[in-house]
Design an enzyme around this catalytic site. Structure first.
Site, PDB file in Angstrom:
ATOM      1  N   ARG A 143      34.688  31.175  -5.446  1.00 49.76           N
ATOM      2  CA  ARG A 143      33.349  31.515  -5.955  1.00 49.76           C
ATOM      3  C   ARG A 143      32.683  32.522  -5.028  1.00 49.76           C
ATOM      4  O   ARG A 143      32.684  32.346  -3.814  1.00 49.76           O
ATOM      5  CB  ARG A 143      32.494  30.244  -6.051  1.00 49.76           C
ATOM      6  CG  ARG A 143      31.009  30.491  -6.306  1.00 49.76           C
ATOM      7  CD  ARG A 143      30.253  29.168  -6.340  1.00 49.76           C
ATOM      8  NE  ARG A 143      28.821  29.340  -6.454  1.00 49.76           N
ATOM      9  CZ  ARG A 143      27.956  29.169  -5.452  1.00 49.76           C
ATOM     10  NH1 ARG A 143      28.385  28.868  -4.234  1.00 49.76           N
ATOM     11  NH2 ARG A 143      26.657  29.324  -5.656  1.00 49.76           N
ATOM     12  N   ARG A 185      11.484  33.663  -3.315  1.00 43.90           N
ATOM     13  CA  ARG A 185      11.753  33.500  -1.884  1.00 43.90           C
ATOM     14  C   ARG A 185      10.584  34.019  -1.050  1.00 43.90           C
ATOM     15  O   ARG A 185       9.859  34.923  -1.464  1.00 43.90           O
ATOM     16  CB  ARG A 185      13.035  34.232  -1.479  1.00 43.90           C
ATOM     17  CG  ARG A 185      14.298  33.577  -1.995  1.00 43.90           C
ATOM     18  CD  ARG A 185      15.550  34.255  -1.458  1.00 43.90           C
ATOM     19  NE  ARG A 185      16.764  33.600  -1.948  1.00 43.90           N
ATOM     20  CZ  ARG A 185      17.395  32.618  -1.308  1.00 43.90           C
ATOM     21  NH1 ARG A 185      16.938  32.185  -0.144  1.00 43.90           N
ATOM     22  NH2 ARG A 185      18.485  32.072  -1.820  1.00 43.90           N
ATOM     23  N   LYS A 328      24.347  27.280 -15.208  1.00 36.85           N
ATOM     24  CA  LYS A 328      23.935  26.397 -14.120  1.00 36.85           C
ATOM     25  C   LYS A 328      22.665  25.661 -14.556  1.00 36.85           C
ATOM     26  O   LYS A 328      21.647  26.282 -14.845  1.00 36.85           O
ATOM     27  CB  LYS A 328      23.676  27.216 -12.854  1.00 36.85           C
ATOM     28  CG  LYS A 328      24.947  27.834 -12.281  1.00 36.85           C
ATOM     29  CD  LYS A 328      24.647  28.778 -11.143  1.00 36.85           C
ATOM     30  CE  LYS A 328      24.183  28.051  -9.903  1.00 36.85           C
ATOM     31  NZ  LYS A 328      23.980  28.983  -8.761  1.00 36.85           N
ATOM     32  N   THR A 386      26.727  21.243  -5.109  1.00 36.51           N
ATOM     33  CA  THR A 386      25.626  21.141  -4.141  1.00 36.51           C
ATOM     34  C   THR A 386      25.676  19.856  -3.311  1.00 36.51           C
ATOM     35  O   THR A 386      25.673  18.756  -3.845  1.00 36.51           O
ATOM     36  CB  THR A 386      24.228  21.238  -4.803  1.00 36.51           C
ATOM     37  OG1 THR A 386      24.242  22.220  -5.828  1.00 36.51           O
ATOM     38  CG2 THR A 386      23.189  21.622  -3.751  1.00 36.51           C
TER      39      THR A 386
END
Length: 582
Positions: A143, A185, A328, A386
């Site tokens: 990935r 962010r 996702k 995760t």
């Protein structure tokens, strides 16, 4: 202490036996191969009684060896490091002169791990040596996280994976490109800031601010998206701040849980998703990069509705790109649209980091189970991701909770489990893969074969192949055989995978792209082979490949399936299942 007699049906290696053993050997096999999982946990006392029933017929030193051998819990992962050890054990057994010492022990294993491992490639693993070692340790999918690095660094990794695939005879690695998505962010800071509980701190949409009490945010609608009373989470909850008030360009907060704030930290608002498009301009550039490099999968971040998936698929179709889309599930907005999102996609990833930040953390295990169930019922791939071995970023061994986490994902039926920081920038990437490998393999050994959701296959209900996949699985489970399937599109292999046969699905294909894609699917061992115009010749070649690579043994039976969307050596209306002896 209870000892594990690991003799589960999902492992197709036979126990060593001697022709001279006769009915006594059969009695011992019967005692040491119980039919239920609970009866596999025998006390040491019980084991000694079993062995003692043989002692009057065997030499004392042979029985002692058997006691020693059966007292060791055996879990046999298939990796290059393990094979020599197994061969040494057989040399020792031959020296003993009697195979009864091997009661309760498998022959050289032909079993493969079914649950696949996705590894994120980063600074710790982006060299040729490390990618080769990861592949040999158990990596099935490489990935690339487009949130980090640039196209040049990712190009290097893609080229190395393709180089590995070109030279590997019995293994293949798929390539997954994970888009950054609409991440909110914080800005750059000259140095990290320590935030203390009760302290006031401000986030602003003004660019270039980075002081001890105020920092920029890269999202222009940040102020309008949050309200007083909202809980703002930094790095998925490592720090939390309560929104007190806001002005035209700033949000004033009070620190609830403090910590060290660094540059470019990920921000979430509990229970809310940012009103940003799921595919940003940067993502489109990355997607074009993936098309040029013919990657196998896109993992699309922060998908909120099915429209995003349709948009991406239409773009890929216009480019003539055969790339599967993995959504996702990581935002609060995606949960109400879960069914339509998964229906539109080729699979889903349970991205528990942001999911646990945007929703109450106690909901995450329940959502994980529901997403896996939904994907299984619709014939879609599902990846659990995760924090699976988060502690192994800095420690050589995992926590017991992390081991249980992997086991739960495997038992719930995930196609793959994923490593992120563990392999991208962790200190022990190879150990992390090995832990995931052995835990998955051991857990699979306790799962009864042939279990499947009652509504599996709704997505394929109009196709005859579904019925044949079901019956091929039942036949394989009943006879204890592996399945051999020939495919040009991967359709039949994927369908068989979702029925979860207890044996391996050996998927032969004459398309390299299909071989790589099938590397993600549970229980599928994809093998590239040119097809002959003659069916019998191709069947013989395939069985010869399996035998030469030690995947099946001479005399073993396999179920051979001819079905699917595109007929190969058959009429469109003809489907068949054969059982053949190798």
């Amino acid at each position: 202490m209870a000892q594990v007699v690991a003799t589960t049906r999902s492992i197709h290696s036979s126990i060593l036996s001697s022709p001279s053993s006769g009915s006594l050997q059969d009695r011992v096999d019967k005692l040491l191969k119980p039919s239920t999982f609970s009866s596999k946990f025998l006390s040491s006392h019980d084991k000694k009684k079993i062995i003692s029933s043989v002692s009057s017929h065997r030499n004392t030193h042979i029985v002692a060896a058997a006691v020693k051998r059966s007292a060791e819990p055996e879990v046999i992962p298939v990796s290059p490091e393990d094979v020599p050890k197994r061969e040494e054990q057989f040399v020792q057994l031959e020296q003993l002169g009697d195979t009864t010492a091997a009661v309760g022990m498998w022959t050289k294993p032909t079993v493969r791990r079914k649950t696949k491992i996705v590894c994120t490639i980063g600074p710790s693993t982006n060299t040729k040596e490390m990618i080769w070692k990861l592949a040999e340790a158990g990596m099935n999918v490489a990935r690339m996280n487009m949130s980090h690095g640039d196209h040049a660094s990712h190009q290097k990794v893609i080229d190395l994976v393709k180089e590995y695939n070109a030279q590997a005879k019995d293994n293949v690695i798929a390539i997954m490109l994970d888009t950054k998505g609409p991440e909110v962010r914080s800005g750059d800071l000259p140095q990290p800031i320590m935030l203390s509980p009760g302290q006031e701190f401000t986030f602003t949409i003004r660019r270039g601010v980075g002081t001890s009490d105020c920092v920029s945010v890269n999202y222009d609608d940040f102020v309008s998206d949050v309200e007083a009373g909202d809980m703002l989470l930094v790095d998925g909850g490592m720090m939390s701040l309560l929104v007190k008030s806001k002005t035209e360009d700033s949000v004033k907060c009070e620190v609830v849980d403090g910590g060290e704030l660094k540059s470019r930290r990920h921000l979430n608002v509990r229970g809310k998703s940012a009103t940003l498009p799921s595919i940003t301009d940067k993502d489109w550039d990355d997607i074009k990069f993936g098309v040029e490099n013919k990657v196998d999968f896109y993992a699309v971040s922060f998908v909120k509705d099915a429209q995003v998936v349709h948009e991406l698929k239409n773009y890929l179709k216009s480019c003539g790109a055969d790339i599967h889309v993995i959504v996702k599930i990581e935002s609060a907005d995606s949960i109400p649209n879960l069914h339509s999102i998964i229906t539109a996609s080729d699979g889903a990833m349970v991205a528990r980091g942001d999911l646990g930040a945007e929703l109450p953390i106690e909901e995450v295990p329940l959502l994980q189970e529901e997403i896996i169930r939904l994907c299984r019922s619709m014939g879609k791939a599902v990846i659990v991701a995760t924090n699976m071995l988060e502690s192994m970023i800095v420690h050589p061994t995992p926590t017991r909770a992390e081991v249980s986490d992997i086991a739960i994902a495997v038992r719930e039926g995930a196609d793959a489990v994923m490593l992120s920081g563990e392999t991208a920038h962790g200190k022990f990437p190879l150990k992390a893969v090995k832990v995931m490998h052995t835990v998955s393999l051991r857990t699979e050994a306790t799962i009864a074969g042939g279990e499947m959701p009652s509504n599996l296959g709704q997505a394929f209900k109009n196709h005859t192949s579904e019925m044949f996949a079901y019956h091929a699985t039942m036949m394989s489970n009943t006879l204890g055989t592996s399945i051999v399937v020939f495919t040009r599109t991967g359709f039949m292999s994927i369908l068989l995978s979702h029925y979860r046969p207890s044996g391996t699905v050996f998927a032969f294909t004459n398309e390299k792209r299909i071989q790589q894609r099938l590397a993600l699917y549970q229980g599928v061992c994809p093998i590239y082979m040119q097809f002959s115009d003659d069916a019998e010749e191709t069947f013989a070649n395939a069985l010869s490949v399996l035998k030469n690579q030690g995947m099946v043994k001479e005399g073993e039976e396999v179920a051979l399936v001819q079905s699917g969307r595109q007929p190969i050596w058959r009429f469109q209306s003809t489907h068949n299942i054969q059982v053949r002896k190798v």
